[in-house]
Design a protein around this motif. Structure first.
Motif, PDB file in Angstrom:
ATOM      1  N   MET A 139      30.581 156.871   2.693  1.00 36.69           N
ATOM      2  CA  MET A 139      31.718 157.413   3.419  1.00 36.69           C
ATOM      3  C   MET A 139      32.380 156.315   4.255  1.00 36.69           C
ATOM      4  O   MET A 139      31.734 155.359   4.682  1.00 36.69           O
ATOM      5  CB  MET A 139      31.290 158.569   4.316  1.00 36.69           C
ATOM      6  N   ALA A 140      33.664 156.463   4.510  1.00 39.34           N
ATOM      7  CA  ALA A 140      34.419 155.469   5.284  1.00 39.34           C
ATOM      8  C   ALA A 140      33.883 155.389   6.707  1.00 39.34           C
ATOM      9  O   ALA A 140      33.581 156.401   7.335  1.00 39.34           O
ATOM     10  CB  ALA A 140      35.898 155.848   5.307  1.00 39.34           C
ATOM     11  N   GLY A 141      33.743 154.179   7.204  1.00 32.97           N
ATOM     12  CA  GLY A 141      33.273 153.966   8.562  1.00 32.97           C
ATOM     13  C   GLY A 141      31.786 154.164   8.742  1.00 32.97           C
ATOM     14  O   GLY A 141      31.293 154.141   9.869  1.00 32.97           O
ATOM     15  N   ARG A 142      31.032 154.365   7.651  1.00 30.28           N
ATOM     16  CA  ARG A 142      29.594 154.568   7.733  1.00 30.28           C
ATOM     17  C   ARG A 142      28.876 153.531   6.869  1.00 30.28           C
ATOM     18  O   ARG A 142      29.460 152.922   5.971  1.00 30.28           O
ATOM     19  CB  ARG A 142      29.204 155.965   7.256  1.00 30.28           C
ATOM     20  N   GLU A 143      27.571 153.345   7.150  1.00 34.69           N
ATOM     21  CA  GLU A 143      26.772 152.387   6.406  1.00 34.69           C
ATOM     22  C   GLU A 143      25.869 153.055   5.366  1.00 34.69           C
ATOM     23  O   GLU A 143      25.339 152.388   4.487  1.00 34.69           O
ATOM     24  CB  GLU A 143      25.898 151.576   7.376  1.00 34.69           C
ATOM     25  N   GLU A 144      25.667 154.382   5.472  1.00 34.06           N
ATOM     26  CA  GLU A 144      24.734 155.070   4.592  1.00 34.06           C
ATOM     27  C   GLU A 144      25.308 155.184   3.170  1.00 34.06           C
ATOM     28  O   GLU A 144      26.502 155.427   2.985  1.00 34.06           O
ATOM     29  CB  GLU A 144      24.422 156.474   5.118  1.00 34.06           C
ATOM     30  N   VAL A 145      24.423 155.042   2.180  1.00 33.24           N
ATOM     31  CA  VAL A 145      24.794 155.161   0.770  1.00 33.24           C
ATOM     32  C   VAL A 145      24.019 156.327   0.163  1.00 33.24           C
ATOM     33  O   VAL A 145      22.807 156.467   0.383  1.00 33.24           O
ATOM     34  CB  VAL A 145      24.497 153.864  -0.002  1.00 33.24           C
ATOM     35  N   PHE A 146      24.700 157.183  -0.602  1.00 37.08           N
ATOM     36  CA  PHE A 146      24.086 158.334  -1.251  1.00 37.08           C
ATOM     37  C   PHE A 146      24.177 158.167  -2.759  1.00 37.08           C
ATOM     38  O   PHE A 146      25.228 157.810  -3.302  1.00 37.08           O
ATOM     39  CB  PHE A 146      24.775 159.629  -0.816  1.00 37.08           C
ATOM     40  N   ASP A 147      23.052 158.436  -3.419  1.00 37.23           N
ATOM     41  CA  ASP A 147      22.980 158.346  -4.875  1.00 37.23           C
ATOM     42  C   ASP A 147      22.835 159.745  -5.456  1.00 37.23           C
ATOM     43  O   ASP A 147      22.605 160.732  -4.741  1.00 37.23           O
ATOM     44  CB  ASP A 147      21.789 157.485  -5.303  1.00 37.23           C
ATOM     45  N   GLY A 148      22.915 159.821  -6.787  1.00 39.10           N
ATOM     46  CA  GLY A 148      22.722 161.094  -7.469  1.00 39.10           C
ATOM     47  C   GLY A 148      23.702 162.161  -7.040  1.00 39.10           C
ATOM     48  O   GLY A 148      23.365 163.349  -7.021  1.00 39.10           O
ATOM     49  N   VAL A 149      24.923 161.765  -6.674  1.00 39.77           N
ATOM     50  CA  VAL A 149      25.926 162.740  -6.251  1.00 39.77           C
ATOM     51  C   VAL A 149      26.326 163.591  -7.457  1.00 39.77           C
ATOM     52  O   VAL A 149      26.717 163.071  -8.504  1.00 39.77           O
ATOM     53  CB  VAL A 149      27.156 162.040  -5.652  1.00 39.77           C
ATOM     54  N   ALA A 150      26.195 164.906  -7.310  1.00 41.73           N
ATOM     55  CA  ALA A 150      26.525 165.824  -8.396  1.00 41.73           C
ATOM     56  C   ALA A 150      27.165 167.073  -7.808  1.00 41.73           C
ATOM     57  O   ALA A 150      26.831 167.496  -6.695  1.00 41.73           O
ATOM     58  CB  ALA A 150      25.284 166.198  -9.196  1.00 41.73           C
ATOM     59  N   ALA A 151      28.084 167.655  -8.565  1.00 44.14           N
ATOM     60  CA  ALA A 151      28.762 168.864  -8.088  1.00 44.14           C
ATOM     61  C   ALA A 151      29.330 169.633  -9.271  1.00 44.14           C
ATOM     62  O   ALA A 151      29.705 169.056 -10.303  1.00 44.14           O
ATOM     63  CB  ALA A 151      29.876 168.516  -7.104  1.00 44.14           C
ATOM     64  N   ARG A 152      29.387 170.951  -9.113  1.00 40.90           N
ATOM     65  CA  ARG A 152      30.075 171.827 -10.070  1.00 40.90           C
ATOM     66  C   ARG A 152      31.236 172.465  -9.320  1.00 40.90           C
ATOM     67  O   ARG A 152      31.045 173.125  -8.295  1.00 40.90           O
ATOM     68  CB  ARG A 152      29.140 172.903 -10.614  1.00 40.90           C
ATOM     69  N   ILE A 153      32.456 172.254  -9.829  1.00 43.84           N
ATOM     70  CA  ILE A 153      33.657 172.656  -9.113  1.00 43.84           C
ATOM     71  C   ILE A 153      34.468 173.590 -10.003  1.00 43.84           C
ATOM     72  O   ILE A 153      34.793 173.254 -11.152  1.00 43.84           O
ATOM     73  CB  ILE A 153      34.501 171.418  -8.734  1.00 43.84           C
ATOM     74  N   GLU A 184      15.676 165.140   5.805  1.00 42.24           N
ATOM     75  CA  GLU A 184      15.172 163.755   5.864  1.00 42.24           C
ATOM     76  C   GLU A 184      16.257 162.747   5.503  1.00 42.24           C
ATOM     77  O   GLU A 184      16.046 161.833   4.704  1.00 42.24           O
ATOM     78  CB  GLU A 184      13.953 163.587   4.969  1.00 42.24           C
ATOM     79  N   VAL A 185      17.412 162.936   6.113  1.00 47.28           N
ATOM     80  CA  VAL A 185      18.538 162.034   5.912  1.00 47.28           C
ATOM     81  C   VAL A 185      18.520 160.967   6.996  1.00 47.28           C
ATOM     82  O   VAL A 185      18.256 161.255   8.166  1.00 47.28           O
ATOM     83  CB  VAL A 185      19.865 162.814   5.933  1.00 47.28           C
ATOM     84  N   ALA A 186      18.780 159.735   6.621  1.00 43.58           N
ATOM     85  CA  ALA A 186      18.802 158.618   7.574  1.00 43.58           C
ATOM     86  C   ALA A 186      20.238 158.237   7.893  1.00 43.58           C
ATOM     87  O   ALA A 186      21.115 158.235   7.022  1.00 43.58           O
ATOM     88  CB  ALA A 186      18.067 157.416   6.995  1.00 43.58           C
ATOM     89  N   ALA A 187      20.478 157.945   9.173  1.00 42.06           N
ATOM     90  CA  ALA A 187      21.780 157.447   9.622  1.00 42.06           C
ATOM     91  C   ALA A 187      21.543 156.168  10.409  1.00 42.06           C
ATOM     92  O   ALA A 187      20.544 156.045  11.126  1.00 42.06           O
ATOM     93  CB  ALA A 187      22.497 158.475  10.483  1.00 42.06           C
ATOM     94  N   ASN A 188      22.456 155.232  10.284  1.00 39.59           N
ATOM     95  CA  ASN A 188      22.262 153.932  10.918  1.00 39.59           C
ATOM     96  C   ASN A 188      23.603 153.358  11.334  1.00 39.59           C
ATOM     97  O   ASN A 188      24.604 153.465  10.624  1.00 39.59           O
ATOM     98  CB  ASN A 188      21.566 152.964   9.944  1.00 39.59           C
ATOM     99  N   GLU A 189      23.615 152.767  12.527  1.00 39.42           N
ATOM    100  CA  GLU A 189      24.749 151.971  12.990  1.00 39.42           C
ATOM    101  C   GLU A 189      24.172 150.699  13.578  1.00 39.42           C
ATOM    102  O   GLU A 189      23.486 150.744  14.600  1.00 39.42           O
ATOM    103  CB  GLU A 189      25.582 152.732  14.013  1.00 39.42           C
ATOM    104  N   THR A 190      24.406 149.591  12.923  1.00 39.39           N
ATOM    105  CA  THR A 190      23.757 148.331  13.261  1.00 39.39           C
ATOM    106  C   THR A 190      23.936 147.991  14.736  1.00 39.39           C
ATOM    107  O   THR A 190      25.044 147.991  15.260  1.00 39.39           O
ATOM    108  CB  THR A 190      24.317 147.192  12.387  1.00 39.39           C
ATOM    109  N   GLY A 191      22.801 147.715  15.416  1.00 36.92           N
ATOM    110  CA  GLY A 191      22.818 147.353  16.821  1.00 36.92           C
ATOM    111  C   GLY A 191      22.939 148.517  17.775  1.00 36.92           C
ATOM    112  O   GLY A 191      22.877 148.320  18.990  1.00 36.92           O
ATOM    113  N   VAL A 192      23.104 149.753  17.256  1.00 34.65           N
ATOM    114  CA  VAL A 192      23.275 150.918  18.127  1.00 34.65           C
ATOM    115  C   VAL A 192      22.125 151.905  17.945  1.00 34.65           C
ATOM    116  O   VAL A 192      21.438 152.244  18.897  1.00 34.65           O
ATOM    117  CB  VAL A 192      24.626 151.611  17.876  1.00 34.65           C
ATOM    118  N   TYR A 193      21.884 152.360  16.722  1.00 30.13           N
ATOM    119  CA  TYR A 193      20.804 153.318  16.512  1.00 30.13           C
ATOM    120  C   TYR A 193      20.420 153.363  15.041  1.00 30.13           C
ATOM    121  O   TYR A 193      21.165 152.929  14.156  1.00 30.13           O
ATOM    122  CB  TYR A 193      21.204 154.726  16.977  1.00 30.13           C
TER     123      TYR A 193
END
Length: 458
Positions: A85-99, A145-154
């Motif tokens: 996502m924009a402005g974030r460092e986290e990467v998600f794999d296996g993205v799947a959706a039925r629309i 169990e999702v991880a979030a990270n902002e370098t130098g902050v948390y």
């Protein structure tokens, strides 16, 4: 593009007459669109909140009805997706959706993504369409169990539930608004509340803004504040809100256990409460108590009490058996046997920073802002436990690009240095800095040694 093949075929009534415009009558039509292996990278060009995306999608849709009243019926599937996502460092794999698609609604019947070995996001959502334009949306997400990270902050690992809806309009663009709650499994807070420069830096991170949010953050334990001087475990009860203008924190953090290095001594944290009230930005009220034992013949137990704003706390010292604060500081900094405390220890530097910050503010006010930087330091180490003479420095910002700094050794303030220490023959100097851009600047200076000789450099 690569293996991308798209096909659209169908029928549409038209009236074509020589010398007259083509007419599209309000009669039945039928179209079929098939995209078996589309490229998801195109979404990053359409949706600003997606920083980067790869993967594939398939689309099969029928359009019936009439030109003015189309009837859409289709299905889109996303698979093998990878997204940041924009402005974030986290990467998600296996993205799947039925629309599921129709003329007035886009329904995300299922949505899922993976993060690492155990992180998982599932959810569903709907987007309302009117006259071909997005009118509003809502997504309900479940995080495990999702991880979030902002370098130098948390860095944090959490569970939670979120709702994503259309939020405020900023610069002509509708930003997503995220609400919900997070239950922290474990977290490390590396942002140093006692550093004014970092506080100012965080206040400036709201631009560019891709998201707004209001989240309840809860943790019974296992949230560690890790400044350079210590490690303290907290319980957390915070409301965190990002508006288009500012970051707002309300709530409390209560210490469970921890240690803190202060004047080269390891203190046990008996109490540490942080209260966020947003009166002065991300600068909580602190109420803390920590103890240590000085290894002298009396086994003196020293207690440090901190209160007030974390950036400028009031510090008091108590001891058992009782001693005045001057004697306690002497024991902490020089040792009861007259030894010198570790040079350059982090808390000596912390007290030095606090003293210089107070000095700069008071003297700058007294001189009407003409001098905006005051600093006291020693040749080696911190001001309190360092070695050598005390050096006074002042600075002023002449123009937005040009600044001047002056430093001079104060006679009669010397403290014996170690035999192996290198002596600095500097007596006074003046330096000018011209900033060409944010990354490039030019400096030039003149230094006078103790022998009254002048040297220049740039």
């Amino acid at each position: 593009r690569d293996e991308l093949v798209s096909s659209v075929h169908g029928t549409l009534p038209m009236r074509v007459r020589l010398g007259s415009p083509i007419e599209i009558p309000e009669e039945s039509m039928q179209w079929r669109a098939d995209v078996p292996t589309g490229d998801l990278a195109m979404l990053g060009q359409i949706i600003p909140q997606i920083g980067a995306m790869s993967g594939k999608f398939s689309l099969h849709a029928d359009v019936r009805g009439t030109p003015r009243h189309p009837d859409l019926d289709g299905e889109m599937r996303i698979f093998e997706g990878r997204m940041r996502m924009a402005g974030r460092e986290e990467v998600f794999d296996g993205v799947a959706a039925r629309i599921l698609l129709d003329e007035s609604r886009v329904t995300f019947d299922s949505l899922q993504a993976r993060q690492g070995r155990r992180g998982k996001i599932t959810g569903n959502g709907v987007a309302q369409i009117q006259n071909g334009r997005l009118q509003g949306y809502r997504f309900d997400l479940d995080l495990r169990e999702v991880a979030a990270n902002e370098t130098g902050v948390y860095a944090a690992l959490f569970d939670g539930k979120m709702q994503v809806t259309d939020g405020p309009t900023v610069n002509g663009q509708v930003l997503p608004f995220v609400s919900g709650h997070l239950d922290i499994r474990q977290a490390a807070i590396r942002y140093n509340f006692v550093s004014v420069s970092e506080t100012e830096a965080v206040a400036q991170t709201v631009q560019p803004l891709y998201w707004t949010y209001r989240l309840q953050v809860r943790a019974n334990n296992n949230v560690h504040w890790e400044p350079p001087e210590g490690d303290i475990e907290f319980s957390v009860n915070l409301d965190v809100e990002q508006t288009p203008q500012q970051l707002i924190l309300f709530g409390e953090m209560h210490a469970i256990r921890g240690t803190y290095w202060f004047l080269s001594n390891r203190f046990r944290v008996e109490r540490a409460d942080l209260s966020f009230d947003h009166l002065t930005g991300v600068d909580p009220l602190i109420d803390a108590e920590a103890t240590t034992t000085i290894a002298d013949t009396t086994k003196t137990e020293v207690t440090v009490l901190l209160s007030g704003r974390a950036s400028e706390p009031t510090i008091r010292f108590e001891s058992d058996p009782p001693k005045d604060e001057a004697m306690i500081l002497r024991d902490l900094t020089l040792g009861v046997d007259g030894g010198v405390a570790t040079i350059g220890n982090p808390v000596d530097n912390y007290l030095t920073r606090a003293l210089n910050r107070t000095l700069s503010e008071e003297m700058s006010r007294a001189l009407g802002g003409y001098i905006n930087e005051w600093q006291l330091e020693r040749e080696q180490g911190g001001l309190i436990a360092g070695e050598g003479d005390v050096i006074l420095g002042v600075g002023t910002q002449v123009t937005p690009q040009l600044s001047l700094r002056y430093r001079e050794r104060i006679p009669g303030t010397g403290r014996a240095t170690r035999p192996d220490a290198t002596e600095d023959l500097f007596n006074r100097d003046i330096e000018a800095e011209y900033r060409v851009s944010r990354l490039f600047y030019i400096t030039s200076g003149v230094r006078q040694g103790r022998s009254n000789s002048l040297t220049t450099g740039s």
